[in-house]
Design an enzyme around this catalytic site. Structure first.
Site, PDB file in Angstrom:
ATOM      1  N   SER A 127      14.573  -3.960  28.145  1.00 33.63           N
ATOM      2  CA  SER A 127      15.225  -3.815  26.848  1.00 33.63           C
ATOM      3  C   SER A 127      16.734  -3.639  26.962  1.00 33.63           C
ATOM      4  O   SER A 127      17.453  -3.846  25.983  1.00 33.63           O
ATOM      5  CB  SER A 127      14.624  -2.613  26.102  1.00 33.63           C
ATOM      6  OG  SER A 127      13.242  -2.782  25.893  1.00 33.63           O
ATOM      7  N   PHE A 151       9.991 -13.802  32.808  1.00 35.46           N
ATOM      8  CA  PHE A 151       9.256 -13.774  31.537  1.00 35.46           C
ATOM      9  C   PHE A 151       9.834 -14.773  30.535  1.00 35.46           C
ATOM     10  O   PHE A 151       9.913 -14.483  29.335  1.00 35.46           O
ATOM     11  CB  PHE A 151       9.260 -12.371  30.907  1.00 35.46           C
ATOM     12  CG  PHE A 151       8.834 -11.258  31.813  1.00 35.46           C
ATOM     13  CD1 PHE A 151       7.849 -11.445  32.772  1.00 35.46           C
ATOM     14  CD2 PHE A 151       9.415 -10.005  31.713  1.00 35.46           C
ATOM     15  CE1 PHE A 151       7.450 -10.401  33.614  1.00 35.46           C
ATOM     16  CE2 PHE A 151       9.023  -8.963  32.535  1.00 35.46           C
ATOM     17  CZ  PHE A 151       8.037  -9.159  33.497  1.00 35.46           C
ATOM     18  N   GLN A 237      15.442 -12.512  13.118  1.00 31.50           N
ATOM     19  CA  GLN A 237      14.560 -13.655  12.890  1.00 31.50           C
ATOM     20  C   GLN A 237      13.489 -13.735  13.971  1.00 31.50           C
ATOM     21  O   GLN A 237      12.331 -14.046  13.682  1.00 31.50           O
ATOM     22  CB  GLN A 237      15.359 -14.960  12.839  1.00 31.50           C
ATOM     23  CG  GLN A 237      14.464 -16.198  12.686  1.00 31.50           C
ATOM     24  CD  GLN A 237      15.136 -17.361  12.015  1.00 31.50           C
ATOM     25  OE1 GLN A 237      15.741 -17.221  10.951  1.00 31.50           O
ATOM     26  NE2 GLN A 237      15.022 -18.544  12.606  1.00 31.50           N
ATOM     27  N   GLU A 238      13.868 -13.433  15.220  1.00 35.93           N
ATOM     28  CA  GLU A 238      12.878 -13.438  16.292  1.00 35.93           C
ATOM     29  C   GLU A 238      11.788 -12.404  16.019  1.00 35.93           C
ATOM     30  O   GLU A 238      10.594 -12.658  16.237  1.00 35.93           O
ATOM     31  CB  GLU A 238      13.564 -13.141  17.630  1.00 35.93           C
ATOM     32  CG  GLU A 238      12.622 -13.167  18.818  1.00 35.93           C
ATOM     33  CD  GLU A 238      13.338 -13.010  20.155  1.00 35.93           C
ATOM     34  OE1 GLU A 238      12.651 -12.813  21.172  1.00 35.93           O
ATOM     35  OE2 GLU A 238      14.588 -13.084  20.175  1.00 35.93           O
ATOM     36  N   GLY A 335     -19.334  -6.480  20.424  1.00 36.00           N
ATOM     37  CA  GLY A 335     -20.074  -5.888  21.525  1.00 36.00           C
ATOM     38  C   GLY A 335     -19.673  -6.516  22.849  1.00 36.00           C
ATOM     39  O   GLY A 335     -18.512  -6.860  23.074  1.00 36.00           O
TER      40      GLY A 335
END
Length: 377
Positions: A127, A151, A237-238, A335
């Protein structure tokens, strides 16, 4: 919704049913969608819907992009990275690119000739964008890019990458710039396509830059050091895109679960007949309805240019958290079968977990929201 958006939904639904739904398992096995999916989407105008027609787009609004994201979610797909391509990267180019940059890349993105990615995250930073280590140092008429990213959605198929890099390594936020790097540039290398617990069909990979030289004209913006502000301006917007995908997933998994509990029997009657099942589904349906209402409000605000940063954080935080909760509840109703990857509910469960992490973690969203709260007088 308008008549135009209804027509678009019909087109997007047909495309998703024909070109995406039958191939989801193959996309997952290959860790990427078929490359021709991009050009097929471009041919019928499903890419860059909110980009002006003069640059090859459809001249629509974010509402048009949202319709396509929803129809992709309606068939249970998370592999195709079109929302990032059209709703994020294309808008960085539109908002900050020079006329030459927009004319070169936007028509290619709209047609599907080029696939786009944006490279922010690094192995040592999450971040904390101010702490990125990738550098783009000016050398005459070129920038020399060195560093690593991870990523990166669309990273393996990308033809162009917007790279967040330090043009001034001595500065934090004010030292960051965005640089356009075509992937055929010498010194650019792709690493592994990463194995993830969810979104397994979405090509997410590592990128490496080793003395990767691009023209100085590939700087995005009027001058160096504008990258952090550009990123912060585009992130709402993202985050709204993430919220759209989450609500679409909630509605999809609710439909899947309703079908299952009416067909599946236990103790001589359909699972739906049990009070617990009814109560769980009543809660799930309410969660989805509330999230949809908030999302629709935020889309309307965004189309009018009135969606602020705290509200975007709220809708991203709320919808991602509720989607994970709903996916968990639905899986429980399946289940043991809910734990099997062949069932879409299992994919939704693992796909939803990352929604609370990327585009800003839930914790970051709460921090942003808290800063907007009024101080008692």
């Amino acid at each position: 919704m308008t008549e135009e958006l209804d027509d678009l939904r019909g087109l997007a639904r047909t495309f998703a049913e024909k070109e995406i739904k039958p191939h989801v398992e193959r996309f997952i096995a290959n860790k990427q969608v078929d490359r021709e999916l991009w050009t097929k989407a471009g041919e019928i105008g499903l890419l860059c819907l909110s980009i002006p027609e003069e640059y090859g787009g459809s001249g629509g609004t974010f509402a048009h992009e949202a319709v396509v994201i929803e129809e992709q979610g309606r068939v249970g797909d998370s592999s195709w990275g079109a929302s990032l391509h059209s709703g994020i990267v294309a808008h960085y180019l539109l908002a900050y690119g020079t006329e030459a940059q927009k004319s070169e890349w936007l028509p290619k993105l709209a047609s599907g000739e080029a696939v786009a990615a944006i490279a922010m995250t690094e192995p040592g930073t999450g971040s904390d964008l101010q702490g990125i280590a990738t550098k783009a140092i000016r050398d005459g008429d070129e920038y020399v890019v060195n560093g690593a990213k991870t990523f990166i959605t669309n990273g393996y198929q990308a033809d162009v990458v917007l790279v967040a890099a330090k043009t001034d390594p001595e500065e934090a936020a004010s030292g960051i710039s965005l640089v356009i790097v075509p992937t055929d540039t010498p010194g650019f290398k792709r690493g592994r396509v990463l194995d993830k617990i969810g979104m397994k069909g979405q090509d997410t990979c590592e990128l490496f830059f080793d003395d990767c030289r691009v023209p100085a004209s590939n700087l995005l913006g009027e001058k160096e050091g504008e990258g952090f502000v550009q990123l912060m301006t585009q992130l709402p917007q993202e985050r709204l895109i993430v919220a759209v995908a989450c609500v679409a997933a909630m509605e999809f998994v609710l439909d899947e679960t309703l079908n299952y509990v009416h067909e599946r029997e236990a103790f001589g009657r359909p699972i739906f007949k049990f009070q617990n099942t009814k109560f769980e589904l009543a809660e799930i349906a309410t969660e989805a309805r509330v999230a949809r209402s908030f999302l629709d409000e935020c889309i309307e605000l965004h189309v009018k240019g009135e969606l602020d940063i705290p509200t975007a954080a709220m809708v991203k935080y709320w919808c991602s958290e509720r989607a994970m909760k709903v996916a968990d509840q639905c899986l429980q109703l399946f289940g043991g079968y809910g734990y099997m990857e062949e069932y879409p509910v299992a994919r939704v469960f693992t796909d939803m977990r990352v929604q609370q992490i990327y585009a800003g973690t839930t914790e970051i969203m709460k921090e942003i929201i808290s800063r907007s709260l009024p101080t008692p007088s």
